[in-house]
Design an enzyme around this catalytic site. Sequence first.
Site, PDB file in Angstrom:
ATOM      1  N   HIS A 194       1.074  -0.913  -0.035  1.00  0.00           N
ATOM      2  CA  HIS A 194      -0.339   0.156   0.127  1.00  0.00           C
ATOM      3  C   HIS A 194       1.008   0.977  -0.105  1.00  0.00           C
ATOM      4  CE1 HIS A 194      -3.124   3.086   0.863  1.00  0.00           C
ATOM      5  NE2 HIS A 194      -3.545   2.294   1.627  1.00  0.00           N
TER       6      HIS A 194
ATOM      7  N   GLU B 189      -3.705   1.649  -7.408  1.00  0.00           N
ATOM      8  CA  GLU B 189      -4.218   2.860  -6.429  1.00  0.00           C
ATOM      9  C   GLU B 189      -3.742   3.997  -6.303  1.00  0.00           C
ATOM     10  OE1 GLU B 189      -7.074   0.913  -2.286  1.00  0.00           O
ATOM     11  OE2 GLU B 189      -4.919   2.192  -2.538  1.00  0.00           O
TER      12      GLU B 189
END
Length: 222
Positions: free
Chosen positions: A99, A148
């Site tokens: 992430h 993302e």
Amino acid sequence: MDRVFIVSNLKSYKTESEAREWLESFKKIQQFQKGLGDKEIIVCPSFTTLFLFKAFIKENNLPVKIGAQNISPFDEGAYTGEVNAKQVRDFADYVLIGHSERRTNFGEKEDVLTKKVDLSLKYGLIPIFLIQDENTAVPKGVELIAYEPVFAIGSGNPDTPESANSVASFVKLKNKDYKILYGGSVTFDNVRAFTGKSEISGVLVGGASLNPDDFIQIIQNA
Ligand code: PGA
């Protein structure tokens, strides 16, 4: 129909009592169980509530899998403060790795992320590997990827479904078997525009999944 992955990333939110409230409310998902088809619902809570999530999901027979938000880059051993893949496997089927919040705030780079992927695979956890753009390196053994873009995370400014789809198809040139999810400001209003795209196999949802009713709406609309 291909499986659609709908993943909630609860980030560093929810105390035990707040997690219990979230679950009590999310339990309504049972009513929609028949309509879920091939949707794979995954919730990624903090380590401190993994036990609670596991027990609650089992007790209520909810159609939900658990993911962890992180694992140690080390195997079990003298690594004070770390939670390793073998421990996490007791609770979770999936784990988020790569992430951007971990890359930026904790300096996680390719070598560490590769170790995490290797350990997750060693213990039978499925890594959901996050990439920030089409050029982000993807470690060997990864099959499930979430794209993302940093600008879209928590900003209310998602990428366009067209752009996300073209990033997904570009990444799939490297391996046609990759499944690619989109994440970044997904809501119940826009989710379908992403899951409706040919190369996108699901979504990763942060902020909008903190409210269980909104998350249920996202699952239904996906
Ligand atoms: P967001 O976060 O849905 O709040 O943009 C997504 C994520 O960081 O996984």
